[in-house]
Motif scaffolding. Sequence first.
Motif, PDB file in Angstrom:
ATOM      1  N   ALA A 133       0.838  -1.203   0.000  1.00 26.70           N
ATOM      2  CA  ALA A 133       0.000   0.000   0.000  1.00 26.70           C
ATOM      3  C   ALA A 133       0.873   1.253   0.000  1.00 26.70           C
ATOM      4  N   LEU A 134       1.971   1.225   0.744  1.00 23.69           N
ATOM      5  CA  LEU A 134       2.872   2.384   0.800  1.00 23.69           C
ATOM      6  C   LEU A 134       3.569   2.613  -0.540  1.00 23.69           C
ATOM      7  N   VAL A 135       3.889   1.547  -1.256  1.00 26.51           N
ATOM      8  CA  VAL A 135       4.481   1.692  -2.590  1.00 26.51           C
ATOM      9  C   VAL A 135       3.512   2.399  -3.536  1.00 26.51           C
ATOM     10  N   CYS A 136       2.218   2.218  -3.316  1.00 24.59           N
ATOM     11  CA  CYS A 136       1.200   2.858  -4.163  1.00 24.59           C
ATOM     12  C   CYS A 136       1.106   4.366  -3.930  1.00 24.59           C
ATOM     13  N   VAL A 137       1.562   4.851  -2.779  1.00 25.09           N
ATOM     14  CA  VAL A 137       1.318   6.230  -2.362  1.00 25.09           C
ATOM     15  C   VAL A 137       1.792   7.269  -3.375  1.00 25.09           C
ATOM     16  N   PRO A 138       3.022   7.201  -3.928  1.00 25.47           N
ATOM     17  CA  PRO A 138       3.455   8.261  -4.854  1.00 25.47           C
ATOM     18  C   PRO A 138       2.575   8.395  -6.102  1.00 25.47           C
ATOM     19  N   VAL A 139       2.235   7.259  -6.710  1.00 21.92           N
ATOM     20  CA  VAL A 139       1.402   7.329  -7.912  1.00 21.92           C
ATOM     21  C   VAL A 139      -0.003   7.808  -7.556  1.00 21.92           C
TER      22      VAL A 139
END
Length: 441
Positions: A133-139
Amino acid sequence: MAWRRDGSHEGIATRMASTTFLLRVSNAGLALVSQVILARWMGEHDYGLYAYVWTWLLLLGGLASLGLPTAIQRLVPEYTERGDFDRLRGVLREGSLLTLGTSILTAGSACALLWLSEDSFLDSEYHWPLYLALVCVPVYALLEYQEGIARSYHWANLAFAPPYLYRPLILLAGLACLALLGITMSATVVMWVTLASIVVAGIGQTVVLWRKLRKVVPAGGHRSDLRYWMTIAWPLLLIDGFYLLLTYTDVLILQRFVGPNEVADYFAATKIMAILSFVSFAVSTATAPRFAQYAVSGEREKLSSFLQDSIRWTFWPSVAAAIGLLVFGEWLLWLFGPDFVDSYFLLPLIAIGLVARAAVGPVERLLSMAGEQKLTARIHAGTLVLNIVLNLILIPLMGVAGAAVATSIAMIAQSVVMAIAARRTLGVKVFTRRAFGFSRT
């Protein structure tokens, strides 16, 4: 039809609201279908895990953009009206880079905190889904900023179709492929598919958005005015941040007192009743640029009249939607699974707060667009504190019902204070006969 060719402010706002509402209704259907599929395939336990980490994604993705998605909706009309295209080009480009940079920093810091905390903060079963979920944050944050740009130009399809239509479709397609392959739908697996859907939607929106901008923004140099941009954005970040925390505090606090199954029940109920907020979202989206224009030009009578029309567009459709959802609520919950039906009692408790918010229409957006960001932020801060206190008191006493009651009370209090603030600062009446459709004058 005539309304589609109407070039007046009201005509543009009506088209924007209608398009946005249709897209959000489509998203509501897709979201409901996807959530039903997830709940059925994952089971209550993993669905509860997914609901918790998804909430963190929404919260951090919204905060990491620094308030720029809302600020850009004020800056684009302002610079366009003044013909200051150097600063316009500057904020469009640098705002995107700033959003991406701060969101990467936010996600990285959260990943480090999660890694260092080991099991002291969360059980280990939450870890991998939360990392994804944290990897999704920038996009996700970049999608939010680009949505703000598209909204500023009244490009409703470009603003809302990628995050609210294409992304859920990609998610459903990916899950269907995994189901055909016989892969178990754990929270980690579903978050992988979620990541892929957000990345694909983000790339598509970026390409189309910048192609359209080249046609409406004259070529030329870029001029930075970061201090001014952040002067506008910081209070809006506080507003958006407090709003996001108010929206998601219940789920985050619930996880500390109940298990994943109860979180899943509550999340399913909130997903169903969230359909109510789509009306408010559509009207708020359409009216924000017009509120900014009237506020800048000092046209108080038009501002007041437009707000009252906006309340009428918001309140009665929300009431009708609430009644429909309560009538079909048990059936909708059954779609998630037979065990979810027992949480029907949550639906009216959640609906009360959402209808109260609809009764004041987009008054929050009006205050922000009229330069009252700091006041709005203080109201949100007070509401957040009230909500947290009530959740901490009521959840141990009432369980999931306590979360619903606490959030509704906070929403009611916020709506009343927002209406009073609009009257005292802008001289704009909120609770009038015209606002609720009883008089046209």
